[in-house]
Motif scaffolding. Structure first.
Motif, PDB file in Angstrom:
ATOM      1  N   SER A 224     -29.948 -24.508 123.313  1.00 33.40           N
ATOM      2  CA  SER A 224     -31.322 -24.360 123.805  1.00 33.40           C
ATOM      3  C   SER A 224     -32.223 -24.055 122.614  1.00 33.40           C
ATOM      4  O   SER A 224     -32.087 -23.004 121.985  1.00 33.40           O
ATOM      5  CB  SER A 224     -31.420 -23.239 124.837  1.00 33.40           C
ATOM      6  OG  SER A 224     -30.494 -23.443 125.891  1.00 33.40           O
ATOM      7  N   VAL A 225     -33.117 -25.002 122.301  1.00 32.08           N
ATOM      8  CA  VAL A 225     -33.967 -24.896 121.110  1.00 32.08           C
ATOM      9  C   VAL A 225     -35.386 -24.538 121.527  1.00 32.08           C
ATOM     10  O   VAL A 225     -35.965 -25.171 122.414  1.00 32.08           O
ATOM     11  CB  VAL A 225     -33.974 -26.224 120.324  1.00 32.08           C
ATOM     12  CG1 VAL A 225     -34.828 -26.087 119.071  1.00 32.08           C
ATOM     13  CG2 VAL A 225     -32.557 -26.629 119.956  1.00 32.08           C
ATOM     14  N   PHE A 226     -35.965 -23.550 120.858  1.00 34.55           N
ATOM     15  CA  PHE A 226     -37.335 -23.121 121.127  1.00 34.55           C
ATOM     16  C   PHE A 226     -38.153 -23.309 119.848  1.00 34.55           C
ATOM     17  O   PHE A 226     -37.874 -22.669 118.825  1.00 34.55           O
ATOM     18  CB  PHE A 226     -37.360 -21.664 121.585  1.00 34.55           C
ATOM     19  CG  PHE A 226     -36.636 -21.442 122.887  1.00 34.55           C
ATOM     20  CD1 PHE A 226     -37.335 -21.355 124.081  1.00 34.55           C
ATOM     21  CD2 PHE A 226     -35.248 -21.348 122.915  1.00 34.55           C
ATOM     22  CE1 PHE A 226     -36.665 -21.171 125.279  1.00 34.55           C
ATOM     23  CE2 PHE A 226     -34.572 -21.156 124.112  1.00 34.55           C
ATOM     24  CZ  PHE A 226     -35.276 -21.073 125.297  1.00 34.55           C
TER      25      PHE A 226
ATOM     26  N   TYR B 133     -23.066 -21.172 125.328  1.00 38.84           N
ATOM     27  CA  TYR B 133     -24.521 -21.254 125.234  1.00 38.84           C
ATOM     28  C   TYR B 133     -24.980 -20.758 123.863  1.00 38.84           C
ATOM     29  O   TYR B 133     -24.662 -19.634 123.457  1.00 38.84           O
ATOM     30  CB  TYR B 133     -25.183 -20.409 126.320  1.00 38.84           C
ATOM     31  CG  TYR B 133     -24.733 -20.750 127.719  1.00 38.84           C
ATOM     32  CD1 TYR B 133     -25.149 -21.918 128.338  1.00 38.84           C
ATOM     33  CD2 TYR B 133     -23.868 -19.907 128.421  1.00 38.84           C
ATOM     34  CE1 TYR B 133     -24.740 -22.242 129.625  1.00 38.84           C
ATOM     35  CE2 TYR B 133     -23.453 -20.219 129.711  1.00 38.84           C
ATOM     36  CZ  TYR B 133     -23.886 -21.386 130.306  1.00 38.84           C
ATOM     37  OH  TYR B 133     -23.479 -21.705 131.578  1.00 38.84           O
ATOM     38  N   LEU B 134     -25.724 -21.608 123.159  1.00 38.42           N
ATOM     39  CA  LEU B 134     -26.286 -21.230 121.868  1.00 38.42           C
ATOM     40  C   LEU B 134     -27.807 -21.352 121.937  1.00 38.42           C
ATOM     41  O   LEU B 134     -28.333 -22.398 122.319  1.00 38.42           O
ATOM     42  CB  LEU B 134     -25.745 -22.145 120.756  1.00 38.42           C
ATOM     43  CG  LEU B 134     -26.292 -21.879 119.346  1.00 38.42           C
ATOM     44  CD1 LEU B 134     -25.890 -20.486 118.856  1.00 38.42           C
ATOM     45  CD2 LEU B 134     -25.793 -22.948 118.363  1.00 38.42           C
ATOM     46  N   PHE B 135     -28.500 -20.288 121.568  1.00 35.96           N
ATOM     47  CA  PHE B 135     -29.959 -20.269 121.596  1.00 35.96           C
ATOM     48  C   PHE B 135     -30.488 -20.313 120.163  1.00 35.96           C
ATOM     49  O   PHE B 135     -30.151 -19.455 119.336  1.00 35.96           O
ATOM     50  CB  PHE B 135     -30.463 -19.019 122.317  1.00 35.96           C
ATOM     51  CG  PHE B 135     -30.039 -18.968 123.759  1.00 35.96           C
ATOM     52  CD1 PHE B 135     -30.784 -19.625 124.737  1.00 35.96           C
ATOM     53  CD2 PHE B 135     -28.892 -18.279 124.146  1.00 35.96           C
ATOM     54  CE1 PHE B 135     -30.385 -19.597 126.070  1.00 35.96           C
ATOM     55  CE2 PHE B 135     -28.495 -18.244 125.476  1.00 35.96           C
ATOM     56  CZ  PHE B 135     -29.243 -18.900 126.435  1.00 35.96           C
ATOM     57  N   VAL B 136     -31.305 -21.339 119.880  1.00 37.43           N
ATOM     58  CA  VAL B 136     -31.872 -21.548 118.546  1.00 37.43           C
ATOM     59  C   VAL B 136     -33.369 -21.278 118.636  1.00 37.43           C
ATOM     60  O   VAL B 136     -34.106 -22.001 119.311  1.00 37.43           O
ATOM     61  CB  VAL B 136     -31.600 -22.983 118.058  1.00 37.43           C
ATOM     62  CG1 VAL B 136     -32.178 -23.195 116.673  1.00 37.43           C
ATOM     63  CG2 VAL B 136     -30.093 -23.266 118.057  1.00 37.43           C
ATOM     64  N   LEU B 137     -33.838 -20.230 117.937  1.00 38.37           N
ATOM     65  CA  LEU B 137     -35.175 -19.692 118.167  1.00 38.37           C
ATOM     66  C   LEU B 137     -36.049 -19.758 116.921  1.00 38.37           C
ATOM     67  O   LEU B 137     -35.658 -19.299 115.832  1.00 38.37           O
ATOM     68  CB  LEU B 137     -35.075 -18.232 118.633  1.00 38.37           C
ATOM     69  CG  LEU B 137     -34.135 -17.970 119.823  1.00 38.37           C
ATOM     70  CD1 LEU B 137     -33.909 -16.476 119.987  1.00 38.37           C
ATOM     71  CD2 LEU B 137     -34.707 -18.558 121.088  1.00 38.37           C
ATOM     72  N   ASP B 138     -37.231 -20.316 117.069  1.00 38.48           N
ATOM     73  CA  ASP B 138     -38.250 -20.330 116.024  1.00 38.48           C
ATOM     74  C   ASP B 138     -38.855 -18.928 115.916  1.00 38.48           C
ATOM     75  O   ASP B 138     -39.358 -18.378 116.898  1.00 38.48           O
ATOM     76  CB  ASP B 138     -39.322 -21.356 116.400  1.00 38.48           C
ATOM     77  CG  ASP B 138     -40.437 -21.466 115.364  1.00 38.48           C
ATOM     78  OD1 ASP B 138     -40.378 -20.762 114.343  1.00 38.48           O
ATOM     79  OD2 ASP B 138     -41.365 -22.266 115.599  1.00 38.48           O
ATOM     80  N   VAL B 139     -38.795 -18.334 114.707  1.00 37.48           N
ATOM     81  CA  VAL B 139     -39.357 -16.991 114.504  1.00 37.48           C
ATOM     82  C   VAL B 139     -40.382 -17.002 113.376  1.00 37.48           C
ATOM     83  O   VAL B 139     -40.606 -15.984 112.714  1.00 37.48           O
ATOM     84  CB  VAL B 139     -38.249 -15.950 114.222  1.00 37.48           C
ATOM     85  CG1 VAL B 139     -37.386 -15.735 115.447  1.00 37.48           C
ATOM     86  CG2 VAL B 139     -37.397 -16.370 113.011  1.00 37.48           C
TER      87      VAL B 139
END
Length: 690
Positions: A266-268, A137-143
């Motif tokens: 999982s892209v946010f 699981y890789l989480f890609v997060l807009d910060v």
């Protein structure tokens, strides 16, 4: 009366199959030109206990069409069986003569494969191109500043912390994090470090991975570091001034990181990508909102990246939490072609829009904990004389009947259109078999097989009698979306109306001996015009508040059963309270003269005037009315996949802005741009008379 049909197939459970058969109404006399199959990867709550799991050195399949042996084959004798799809006669292997359930020999027809239409095989090495990979699981997060200001990062980090132990997987499960604004940030989570280490790549035009070690780590070994990172992330970017978004480069490095194993990304994202590869410009023009070109992608970057991901068994799920235009038509391609999902939260803000915030939190809980399969392919086979010509859903088509599904879960659904190429007059049954080869989150290679057998009838009346109106409507929705993108919205709307006209004309010509002056529909499709009208407008179900004495005793609980009403303002009164269920949101409309006992005992306020307009939940009060009302709402939500997220309530009063939204869902009433239900029926009748 209409129930929300968008959730009709949603169910919790394992990766099973539920198939719905639909006949598309393009008919001439007794011939059906097209068949639809609607497949959902879902199963009942008891599926894990009921599903036969078969371990055998020999998986018996037809030597010609490769159909798996199933309950609808015929045994000519103990040594030969006839395929129910291509009709080839096959030999029964010696091993198949032994029944592991009864521990008896010589009764192949009693094997579990032949007794159950849904089975799962433990796959041998013959079904593997490589050893089964762990769950990754890789989480890609807009910060960026926009993301931090929306507050989604706090909700995400807390939800993942709460559900970290429930992530599907085993001792090999791996996890990683990437954040981005105008640069891309990686996190070294190597076991033994005192705290996570951030690595920043600022060259987004030629983005690279700073180190190939310890960016994806074993969850069990580095769990404490993962928790430290999740606790720290919301505060790390609190004072950021970065307003740019390099989503494309972040996805490129996610692809590079996941290539060796595959897995789920999982892209946010909270805004329009503005830097690097895949940057987008606003196409928002109030004068062109219905233009077809805006319904399609502005660039092929995300589609190409998705196809690359699919080839490496990487599925990409997109969470778009936007308060502004973000070009979802372009961004969604990264999920569509990699067998991912899109979750959209318009006007998201953790304070100013608590409804969306609660929905996001509940959706995350389901998303993080639901079952998942990796490295999957699905093939659908059908009886000789039928052929597949169109698929609908999120996937990549490898061949005419093979779907590549990097990820698959209980909520994945696909619609299939099949043509009748040859006459079926010589057979009494038509069979369909869907086989899903996947790797479980525990690292086991498995084959889930579901076989459906349907009678072939000589009269259309038999087809109409077995029609599934909800499956038909969902399939038409899929087809209308494709039509709107390829042609125009008006063509899609016309096609929906024509589907009703063609259906009822075929029934009048072939399925009914009665020739009345009015509109006649088959019993199974009597609400078909209303469902299509709801598609053209909105959907919902309306319930009226009634005294709790009208109740149903269910599992030792008292569930009040208010009457289901037609979706029209004629059913509303100022003395009543009305619950509208729209699938993803619920409205509670309270009339000015509503009983004060209801307002006090259910809503917790003394009278109508004291009701606030921003309530989103029914308070848990220790009153009989409160308990029964909440029990009824819980009962409505029980069978929904994301049912906790559906408990959002918007309280609508006569003098609130929510009133407008409420009345927009009354699909049987006339609007400035659409028919009332009565007018729609007249329109259908006029079209049939031409």
């Amino acid at each position: 009366e209409i129930a929300p049909f968008l959730d009709f197939l949603h169910s919790r459970g394992s990766l099973g199959f539920v198939c719905f058969f639909v006949c598309f109404f393009s008919c001439t006399q007794t011939k059906i030109s097209c068949v639809q199959l609607f497949i959902y990867f879902c199963a009942s709550k008891l599926s894990l206990q009921q599903l036969p799991v078969i371990t055998s050195n020999t998986i018996v399949r037809c030597r010609s069409c490769r159909t798996y042996i199933n309950p609808f084959v015929s045994f000519l004798d103990q040594r030969r069986w006839k395929c129910n799809l291509c009709y080839r006669v096959n030999d029964v292997p010696d091993e198949f003569m032994y029944n592991p359930v009864t521990r008896s020999y010589g009764e192949p027809h009693k094997r579990p494969e032949v007794q159950n239409s849904t089975v799962e095989f433990i796959a041998s090495s013959d079904y593997m191109l490589r050893p089964p990979q762990p769950a990754v699981y890789l989480f890609v997060l807009d910060v960026s500043h926009n993301a931090v200001e929306s507050g989604y990062l706090n909700v995400f980090c807390q939800s993942l912390l709460d559900n970290l132990e429930k992530l599907p997987g085993d001792t090999r499960t791996r996890i990683g994090f990437v954040t981005f604004d105008s640069t891309v940030h990686f996190y070294n989570l190597q076991e033994g470090l005192s705290q996570p280490q951030m690595l920043v790549v600022s060259d987004i035009d030629d983005v690279f991975i700073p180190t190939h070690d310890n960016l994806l780590v074993n969850l069990k070994e580095s769990k404490e570091l993962v928790k430290d990172l999740l606790n720290a992330l919301p505060g790390m970017f609190t004072h950021t001034r970065e307003t740019q978004s390099a989503l494309g480069p972040a996805l490129q490095v996610a692809y590079k990181l996941m290539c060796p194993t595959g897995g789920r990304v999982s892209v946010f994202q909270t805004q329009l990508p503005t830097l690097g590869a895949g940057l987008l410009q606003s196409r928002e023009d109030p004068n062109l909102r219905s233009s077809t070109k805006h319904l399609g992608p502005a660039t092929d970057f995300y589609k190409k990246l998705a196809l690359d991901c699919s080839g490496q068994q990487i599925g990409v799920d997109l969470f778009l939490l936007s308060s502004q235009y973000s070009d979802l038509a372009s961004l969604a391609c990264v999920s569509k072609y990699s067998a991912g999902s899109v979750f959209y939260y318009p006007s998201f803000h953790h304070v100013h829009n608590t409804v969306q915030s609660q929905k996001f939190q509940k959706d995350l809980q389901r998303y993080l904990t639901r079952k998942i399969g990796f490295e999957a392919v699905m093939r659908i086979r059908c009886t000789k004389g039928l052929s597949i010509h169109t698929f609908h859903g999120n996937f990549f088509v490898r061949s005419t009947d093979l779907l590549s599904l990097a990820n698959v879960n209980p909520d994945s659904g696909f619609a299939v259109q099949m043509s009748i190429e040859e006459s079926l007059a010589d057979t009494s049954l038509a069979c369909f078999q869907a086989a899903l080869l996947y790797t479980s989150s525990k690292g086991k290679r498995r084959i889930r097989v579901h076989t459906l057998c349907l009678p072939v009838v000589s009269q259309l009346s038999g087809v109409f009698a077995g029609a599934d109106i909800q499956a038909i409507t969902c399939l038409l929705a899929n087809m209308a979306i494709d039509r709107s993108i390829c042609s125009s919205l008006s063509d899609a709307r016309d096609a929906l109306v024509n589907a009703v006209v063609d259906c009822l004309m075929a029934y009048r010509a072939n399925g009914s001996n009665i020739q009345p002056s009015g509109l006649i529909t088959p019993a199974a499709l009597r609400l078909f015009p209303l469902y299509v009208l709801a598609l053209l407008k909105q959907v919902g179900a309306l319930y009226a508040y009634t005294p709790p004495e009208a109740a149903l005793h269910l599992n030792d609980s008292v569930i009040p059963q208010p009457p289901l009403l037609q979706l029209t303002a004629e059913k509303l009164t100022r003395e009543g309270a009305f619950l509208m269920d729209c699938g993803s949101v619920m409205f509670l409309w309270v009339g000015k003269c509503c009983n004060e006992t209801f307002i006090r005992d259910v809503l917790g306020y003394p009278n109508y005037a004291s009701l606030p307009s921003n309530m989103t939940e029914i308070p848990e009060l220790q009153t009989m009315y409160s308990e029964r009302t909440r029990a009824f709402i819980s009962w409505l939500l029980e069978s929904r996949t994301f049912h906790p997220a559906r408990s959002i309530l918007s309280f609508s009063r006569d003098d609130t802005s929510a009133k407008t939204s409420f009345f927009q869902h009354l699909v049987e009433d006339r609007t400035e741009s659409a028919f009332s239900y009565y007018e729609f029926l007249l329109h259908i009748q006029q079209q049939m008379s031409k």
